[in-house]
Each structure stands twice: as structure tokens, then as C-alpha cells.
Write a protein that holds these residues in place. Structure first.
Motif, PDB file in Angstrom:
ATOM      1  N   ASN A 223       9.274   2.586  14.091  1.00 40.51           N
ATOM      2  CA  ASN A 223       9.849   1.745  15.364  1.00 40.51           C
ATOM      3  C   ASN A 223       9.682   0.254  14.794  1.00 40.51           C
ATOM      4  O   ASN A 223       9.520  -0.798  15.563  1.00 40.51           O
ATOM      5  CB  ASN A 223       9.169   1.791  16.496  1.00 40.51           C
ATOM      6  N   TYR A 224       9.702  -0.053  13.489  1.00 43.55           N
ATOM      7  CA  TYR A 224       9.679  -1.424  12.902  1.00 43.55           C
ATOM      8  C   TYR A 224      11.015  -2.200  13.446  1.00 43.55           C
ATOM      9  O   TYR A 224      12.198  -1.856  13.125  1.00 43.55           O
ATOM     10  CB  TYR A 224       9.513  -1.440  11.289  1.00 43.55           C
ATOM     11  N   GLY A 225      10.750  -3.347  14.041  1.00 46.48           N
ATOM     12  CA  GLY A 225      11.835  -4.179  14.426  1.00 46.48           C
ATOM     13  C   GLY A 225      11.863  -5.618  13.893  1.00 46.48           C
ATOM     14  O   GLY A 225      12.801  -6.394  14.257  1.00 46.48           O
ATOM     15  N   GLY A 226      10.951  -5.731  12.804  1.00 48.29           N
ATOM     16  CA  GLY A 226      10.824  -7.126  12.387  1.00 48.29           C
ATOM     17  C   GLY A 226      11.898  -7.359  11.225  1.00 48.29           C
ATOM     18  O   GLY A 226      12.503  -6.508  10.574  1.00 48.29           O
ATOM     19  N   ARG A 227      12.026  -8.489  10.805  1.00 48.04           N
ATOM     20  CA  ARG A 227      12.971  -8.932   9.698  1.00 48.04           C
ATOM     21  C   ARG A 227      12.167  -9.324   8.376  1.00 48.04           C
ATOM     22  O   ARG A 227      12.638  -9.923   7.508  1.00 48.04           O
ATOM     23  CB  ARG A 227      13.956 -10.059  10.098  1.00 48.04           C
ATOM     24  N   SER A 228      10.766  -9.133   8.479  1.00 48.12           N
ATOM     25  CA  SER A 228       9.816  -9.834   7.379  1.00 48.12           C
ATOM     26  C   SER A 228      10.163  -9.260   6.002  1.00 48.12           C
ATOM     27  O   SER A 228      10.494  -8.118   6.056  1.00 48.12           O
ATOM     28  CB  SER A 228       8.360  -9.322   7.707  1.00 48.12           C
ATOM     29  N   LYS A 229      10.226  -9.985   5.109  1.00 53.13           N
ATOM     30  CA  LYS A 229      10.653  -9.591   3.655  1.00 53.13           C
ATOM     31  C   LYS A 229       9.182  -9.905   2.880  1.00 53.13           C
ATOM     32  O   LYS A 229       9.302  -9.684   1.662  1.00 53.13           O
ATOM     33  CB  LYS A 229      11.578 -10.526   2.983  1.00 53.13           C
ATOM     34  N   ASN A 230       8.026 -10.253   3.578  1.00 54.17           N
ATOM     35  CA  ASN A 230       6.698 -10.296   2.786  1.00 54.17           C
ATOM     36  C   ASN A 230       6.598  -8.925   2.149  1.00 54.17           C
ATOM     37  O   ASN A 230       6.490  -7.823   2.455  1.00 54.17           O
ATOM     38  CB  ASN A 230       5.857 -10.302   4.092  1.00 54.17           C
ATOM     39  N   ARG A 231       6.404  -9.203   0.792  1.00 56.30           N
ATOM     40  CA  ARG A 231       5.888  -7.912  -0.059  1.00 56.30           C
ATOM     41  C   ARG A 231       4.880  -7.135   0.215  1.00 56.30           C
ATOM     42  O   ARG A 231       5.154  -5.824   0.251  1.00 56.30           O
ATOM     43  CB  ARG A 231       6.040  -8.468  -1.480  1.00 56.30           C
ATOM     44  N   ARG A 232       3.813  -7.999   0.730  1.00 57.16           N
ATOM     45  CA  ARG A 232       2.608  -7.045   0.879  1.00 57.16           C
ATOM     46  C   ARG A 232       2.929  -6.035   2.363  1.00 57.16           C
ATOM     47  O   ARG A 232       2.521  -5.160   2.362  1.00 57.16           O
ATOM     48  CB  ARG A 232       1.320  -8.092   1.260  1.00 57.16           C
ATOM     49  N   SER A 233       3.612  -6.642   3.340  1.00 58.42           N
ATOM     50  CA  SER A 233       3.941  -5.908   4.500  1.00 58.42           C
ATOM     51  C   SER A 233       4.862  -4.704   3.923  1.00 58.42           C
ATOM     52  O   SER A 233       4.799  -3.563   4.818  1.00 58.42           O
ATOM     53  CB  SER A 233       4.597  -6.961   5.430  1.00 58.42           C
ATOM     54  N   ILE A 234       5.883  -4.997   2.971  1.00 60.16           N
ATOM     55  CA  ILE A 234       6.616  -3.783   2.816  1.00 60.16           C
ATOM     56  C   ILE A 234       5.834  -2.807   2.257  1.00 60.16           C
ATOM     57  O   ILE A 234       6.082  -1.541   2.489  1.00 60.16           O
ATOM     58  CB  ILE A 234       7.642  -4.376   1.825  1.00 60.16           C
ATOM     59  N   ILE A 235       4.831  -3.003   1.164  1.00 66.01           N
ATOM     60  CA  ILE A 235       3.930  -2.350   0.562  1.00 66.01           C
ATOM     61  C   ILE A 235       3.318  -1.269   1.768  1.00 66.01           C
ATOM     62  O   ILE A 235       3.014  -0.109   1.692  1.00 66.01           O
ATOM     63  CB  ILE A 235       3.044  -2.925  -0.530  1.00 66.01           C
ATOM     64  N   LYS A 236       2.708  -2.082   2.738  1.00 68.51           N
ATOM     65  CA  LYS A 236       1.842  -1.541   3.544  1.00 68.51           C
ATOM     66  C   LYS A 236       2.800  -0.417   4.515  1.00 68.51           C
ATOM     67  O   LYS A 236       2.172   0.614   4.646  1.00 68.51           O
ATOM     68  CB  LYS A 236       1.094  -2.530   4.503  1.00 68.51           C
ATOM     69  N   MET A 237       3.883  -0.839   5.022  1.00 65.18           N
ATOM     70  CA  MET A 237       4.888   0.141   5.727  1.00 65.18           C
ATOM     71  C   MET A 237       5.067   1.176   4.385  1.00 65.18           C
ATOM     72  O   MET A 237       5.231   2.498   4.956  1.00 65.18           O
ATOM     73  CB  MET A 237       6.057  -0.493   5.760  1.00 65.18           C
ATOM     74  N   ALA A 238       5.217   1.091   3.214  1.00 59.39           N
ATOM     75  CA  ALA A 238       5.636   2.300   2.339  1.00 59.39           C
ATOM     76  C   ALA A 238       4.410   3.138   2.260  1.00 59.39           C
ATOM     77  O   ALA A 238       4.788   4.611   2.350  1.00 59.39           O
ATOM     78  CB  ALA A 238       5.945   1.568   0.835  1.00 59.39           C
ATOM     79  N   LEU A 239       3.244   2.863   2.239  1.00 58.41           N
ATOM     80  CA  LEU A 239       1.992   3.771   2.473  1.00 58.41           C
ATOM     81  C   LEU A 239       2.028   4.066   3.696  1.00 58.41           C
ATOM     82  O   LEU A 239       1.849   5.614   3.761  1.00 58.41           O
ATOM     83  CB  LEU A 239       0.787   2.793   2.098  1.00 58.41           C
ATOM     84  N   LEU A 240       2.349   3.753   4.699  1.00 61.59           N
ATOM     85  CA  LEU A 240       2.315   4.368   6.161  1.00 61.59           C
ATOM     86  C   LEU A 240       3.212   5.403   6.335  1.00 61.59           C
ATOM     87  O   LEU A 240       3.239   6.492   6.657  1.00 61.59           O
ATOM     88  CB  LEU A 240       2.404   3.430   7.358  1.00 61.59           C
ATOM     89  N   LEU A 241       4.489   4.894   5.692  1.00 67.15           N
ATOM     90  CA  LEU A 241       5.424   6.209   5.511  1.00 67.15           C
ATOM     91  C   LEU A 241       4.935   7.438   4.836  1.00 67.15           C
ATOM     92  O   LEU A 241       5.464   8.465   5.188  1.00 67.15           O
ATOM     93  CB  LEU A 241       6.758   5.509   4.926  1.00 67.15           C
ATOM     94  N   GLU A 242       3.973   7.371   3.786  1.00 70.61           N
ATOM     95  CA  GLU A 242       3.404   8.405   3.293  1.00 70.61           C
ATOM     96  C   GLU A 242       2.290   9.050   3.807  1.00 70.61           C
ATOM     97  O   GLU A 242       1.447  10.011   3.209  1.00 70.61           O
ATOM     98  CB  GLU A 242       3.175   8.221   1.794  1.00 70.61           C
ATOM     99  N   GLY A 243       1.911   8.499   4.853  1.00 69.07           N
ATOM    100  CA  GLY A 243       0.611   8.976   5.866  1.00 69.07           C
ATOM    101  C   GLY A 243      -0.498   8.268   5.035  1.00 69.07           C
ATOM    102  O   GLY A 243      -1.601   9.060   5.331  1.00 69.07           O
ATOM    103  N   VAL A 244      -0.377   7.011   4.341  1.00 68.70           N
ATOM    104  CA  VAL A 244      -1.696   6.518   3.710  1.00 68.70           C
ATOM    105  C   VAL A 244      -1.962   5.346   4.506  1.00 68.70           C
ATOM    106  O   VAL A 244      -1.307   4.435   4.552  1.00 68.70           O
ATOM    107  CB  VAL A 244      -1.387   6.144   2.276  1.00 68.70           C
ATOM    108  N   GLU A 245      -3.247   5.381   5.209  1.00 71.86           N
ATOM    109  CA  GLU A 245      -3.581   4.064   5.923  1.00 71.86           C
ATOM    110  C   GLU A 245      -4.686   3.181   4.990  1.00 71.86           C
ATOM    111  O   GLU A 245      -5.113   2.321   5.704  1.00 71.86           O
ATOM    112  CB  GLU A 245      -4.183   4.536   7.309  1.00 71.86           C
ATOM    113  N   THR A 246      -5.035   3.421   4.165  1.00 73.29           N
ATOM    114  CA  THR A 246      -5.961   2.629   3.456  1.00 73.29           C
ATOM    115  C   THR A 246      -5.460   1.071   3.155  1.00 73.29           C
ATOM    116  O   THR A 246      -4.187   0.863   3.196  1.00 73.29           O
ATOM    117  CB  THR A 246      -6.166   3.065   2.071  1.00 73.29           C
TER     118      THR A 246
END
Length: 480
Positions: A223-246
Motif C-alpha cells: 500500500n505504498y502511495g509515495g513518490r520517493s526515489k530515495n535509494r535507502r527507502s527503496i532498499i528498505k521496501m525491497a527487504l520488506l517485500l521479501e519478509g525481511v525487517e532488519t
């Protein structure tokens, strides 16, 4: 109201910093400026809009005559605890002799003690040639001048600078405690520095994700509705999509850094496995490059954040301090057991009801603390600065935060702050629970400084289990 409160805190912290520098110079330790050079970089970057400002001594050891410089905007700084005309003459003379004007158009002499009422421009002009100009009224500045510049900035920037000054004050106090050699009476000073053991290694690898694909999946699945291109945020989302919360990782310059072997953790989902490189932690901790040291500091904070969130202590994403929250949903008050002089409990969170209507919440009170990491000699320490945070919903800052904090501070004494520091140190020491491995930070003990015959660090907590001893000396505190 908020801006006025921040400006008052800035004046207080800067005034205390000036007193600490004056104390150091009285002791003959005029090299305190060396201990604070790096700490001034983010402050001067923000104040003078110099994004490329660096410590020149990192480029070349003991860069003669100047300490910090931005060779893109061509501005240099000499930081000194000496406010005499002779010091200014010496700085300008070296600047001219070494032809630094080929790289820098402006030179500021930043004095950590109050500057003189005036300096002889005629004397300085005799050292100059047509290639360079130096205006004593403009280019000789002290912390008061710096504070006036800061007051013209946006309030959010002032808040960031306030935090930097608070950390700097802690470093100055630690420097003086370590350097004290002239105090005649034997004194024990308990610091707000907690000794830590660094992990053995740092793992680094190249990032391997498709940013656009991650954002598309995050919109559909998170349910991500933002437009952020911040690379760290994208990496965090990539981890969450894989079920990784570290959160125990740092992204810098296209690479991911972590203390744990990435092949053995969920972080492997976002990296190129073939690119993993193992570095000895000393490659960062003892590096002459400030960027490498900063990556290590960020990594220490990130792993601590990861460990603390399991204990219901969150990192405020905007203001970057830790605060205690409820340990279970609906909890009205949270107590934590600890051992100080005796076993007891400390309140770390409470829901405060309105006085007029006790069915409504006025605000949430959280014990909070800033945590930063510094190196003194070859040893590393966590610097603890405790405070209180007031939210209206358990996270977002209350509109009355500054007023509530001011009221709380008026009720506290040095002994209260001392106990808060000791409690936080005890809590951090318990993160490993005796099971810290090679990839974990180990928080060990607050340290005491014995003067005048050398400084001897004494453990205030058992090294084995992180429990505080019950017979801690009730002595003067350095804690902010």
C-alpha cells in the motif's frame, strides 16, 4: 514558541561549550580544537551552505594552517582555542606562504573562546598580497558569531545544529576528563560515555535491485502511495517485500554495509552475492577517511536500532533519537527493572490524561536519549544524552512538547540526569544478554575518570552480565 525554545537551548549549549574550552585552555590543553574539528563539519556545512566541506587533515596529515575546507566553494576554516592577534597572524602567514589562495578564496578563523573586541587590520594587511584579502571583522568569528548565523536559518535546520552542538559538548567534556592533569584534589567523575566493543568485521556488497520494479510491487503489496526515489527507502521496501525487517545495515555509495555475513541473513535478497567483501572493522574504525568512519558510526546506530526495536524502543525517524514506548498495546504506564544502588524500577513511558476530562489523553510521556559514537585514542564509546519526549499519539511530537520538557527539566537535578544515564547504559548493556557474538556490538560499562594522577576507567557494571553494581560512587557527573 518552538523557535524561541530552540534558540534558548542553543545559547545554553554554546555557552557551556565555551566554558569547557576555556577550562581546557586553562589546563594548557589548547589542542581541544583538534578533538572537535570533525564535529564542526555538519554545523558549518549547514550554516554557510558548504556541502563539500571536509577535514583537510584527512587528505593530508596535519594540513598546516587550515583545518576544514570546501575546495568547490573555495572556503577554508582554521579552528582554534586561541583568540590572540598572534594566532590570526600565524594563520594568515601560513595561508599566504603556502599559496592556499590558489585553492580557497576565503579564510575564516573560528575561535572556540570569545574573540577580542578588535583586531588590527593594518597588521594583517602587511601579510597580504594582491592575490588574497582578509577582513578581520568578517573573517574572525567566534561561537557567538556562529550562533547569530544559525538563528537566521530555518527552525528545522536549527534543530539539527542544536543536536550537533549537544554531541560536541559531550565530546568536549570527555576530552577534558581524559586530559585533566592539573586538578590537585583527587576527584572521581562519572561520564556519560559507555565503553563498547566493536564487532570483528564489516561486510560490504553491491546492491542488486530494480528500483522501478520494487516501487511497483510496494504500491501493490505494501500500500505504498509515495513518490520517493530515495535509494535507502527503496532498499528498505525491497527487504520488506521479501519478509525481511532488519534495520542493521547502511547504504552508502551504491553499496550495502552490515556487521553480519550477508550470505547468512535476509539482506542477501538485495545484493550481488558474488560481490560480498569482508573487511576487518579496523579498516573503518581507524581509517583516515572521514567517510569510512561515518559509515561505521551509522552502522553502529543501525544495529542498535535493530536490537532496541525488539525491546519496544523506537528511533524517531526525523529527529534521530531513541524513545521508549508501550511494551504491549493499550499499556498506560511502562516500568523497567534495573540495578543502580539497589534493584528498582524506573518509569519509561506513561499516558497522561487531561485534567478537565480524564477520559481523554493529554499527551504521552517517553524517556528518550540521543546516542552517538566517538573514538578517544583507539577505544570507542557510546555517548548517552537523556531527555524526555512528549507525543500526542505515542509517536508524533505534541504541540506542547517544548513547554512540557521545560517544566520537566526545572524539576530535575544533576543526580536525576546521572541516574537516567546509568539506567540507559544498563538497558543497553542488557541487549546482548550475555549472548553477543562476533557480529554484535557489546555495550559494557559507563566509565569513571580518576584525577589528577592519570585517568583510570572503572566499570560501573559487571562485564559478564551487564548488571550495574550496587555501590557506585555518588560523585560529580559529566553527563549532559
Amino acid at each position: 514558541m518552538r523557535q524561541l525554545a530552540i534558540e534558548n537551548r542553543l545559547r545554553d549549549v554554546v555557552s557551556r561549550l565555551e566554558r569547557q574550552v576555556e577550562l581546557a585552555t586553562t589546563q594548557g590543553r589548547t589542542d581541544i580544537n583538534l578533538a572537535l574539528e570533525d564535529a564542526f563539519i555538519p554545523i558549518l556545512k549547514a550554516t554557510y551552505n558548504l556541502p563539500n566541506l571536509i577535514n583537510l587533515n584527512r587528505k593530508r596529515k596535519n594540513y598546516p594552517g587550515i583545518d576544514l575546507g570546501d575546495d568547490y566553494d573555495r572556503v577554508a576554516f582554521q579552528i582554534t582555542s586561541t583568540s590572540t592577534l598572534d594566532k590570526v597572524k600565524s594563520t594568515v602567514q601560513q595561508f599566504m606562504d603556502r599559496a592556499y589562495y590558489n585553492s580557497f578564496d576565503e579564510l575564516y578563523v573560528l575561535m572556540l573562546t570569545p574573540k577580542q573586541s578588535s583586531y588590527s587590520q593594518t597588521t594583517i594587511d602587511r601579510l597580504l598580497t594582491g592575490q588574497f584579502s582578509f577582513n578581520c571583522k568578517k573573517h574572525i568569528i567566534d561561537l557567538g558569531d556562529l550562533l547569530r548565523e544559525v538563528s537566521a536559518l530555518r527552525v528545522t535546520t536549527q534543530e539539527r545544529i542544536l543536536r550537533e552542538f549537544e554531541h560536541m559538548l559531550g565530546e568536549a567534556e570527555a576530552f577534558i576528563s581524559f586530559s585533566a592533569e592539573t586538578v590537585e584534589a583527587s576527584t572521581t567523575i562519572t561520564s556519560n560515555l559507555q565503553a563498547i566493543d566493536l564487532p570483528e568485521a564489516v561486510y560490504v556488497a553491491e546492491i542488486s535491485i530494480d528500483d522501478e520494479a520494487v516501487i511497483a510491487r510496494a504500491k501493490a503489496e505494501l500500500n505504498y502511495g509515495g513518490r520517493s526515489k530515495n535509494r535507502r527507502s527503496i532498499i528498505k521496501m525491497a527487504l520488506l517485500l521479501e519478509g525481511v525487517e532488519t534495520d542493521a545495515w547502511v547504504y552508502y555509495d551504491g553499496r550495502l554495509f552490515a556487521f553480519e555475513d550477508m550470505e547468512q541473513t535476509g539482506v542477501a535478497a538485495v545484493i550481488e552475492p558474488e560481490s560480498i567483501e569482508r573487511l576487518d572493522v579496523a579498516d573503518l574504525s581507524e581509517s583516515p577517511e572521514i567517510d569510512n568512519v561515518n559509515v561505521l558510526k551509522q552502522l553502529l546506530l543501525a544495529q542498535t536500532q535493530d536490537r532496541l526495536k525488539c525491546r519496544h524502543v523506537r528511533l524517531h525517524q526525523k529527529d534521530r533519537f531513541f524513545f521508549f514506548g508501550p511494551s504491549v498495546d493499550g499499556q498506560k504506564e511502562r516500568q523497567e527493572a534495573w540495578i543502580g544502588k539497589k534493584r528498582s524500577e524506573r518509569r519509561v513511558y506513561k499516558v497522561i490524561q487531561q485534567k478537565k476530562d480524564t477520559t481523554k489523553v493529554a499527551h504521552h510521556q517517553h524517556l528518550c536519549f540521543d546516542l552517538s559514537f566517538i573514538r578517544i585514542g583507539r577505544a570507542w564509546y557510546a555517548e548517552i544524552v537523556p531527555s524526555w519526549y512528549y507525543s500526542f499519539n505515542g509517536y508524533k511530537r505534541s504541540n506542547w512538547h517544548e513547554d512540557l520538557l521545560s517544566k520537566q527539566k526545572r524539576q530535575e537535578h544533576n543526580s536525576t540526569v546521572r541516574d537516567q544515564v546509568r539506567f540507559v547504559a544498563y538497558f543497553l548493556a542488557g541487549l546482548s544478554d550475555g549472548s553477543a557474538g562476533a557480529s554484535d556490538i557489546r555495550y559494557r560499562s559507563l566509565i569513571q575518570f580518576e584525577t589528577p594522577q592519570g585517568i583510570e576507567a572503572e566499570a560501573l557494571m559487571h562485564e559478564g552480565d551487564g548488571a550495574a553494581e550496587g555501590n557506585v560512587d555518588e560523585s560529580d557527573e559529566v553527563a549532559a
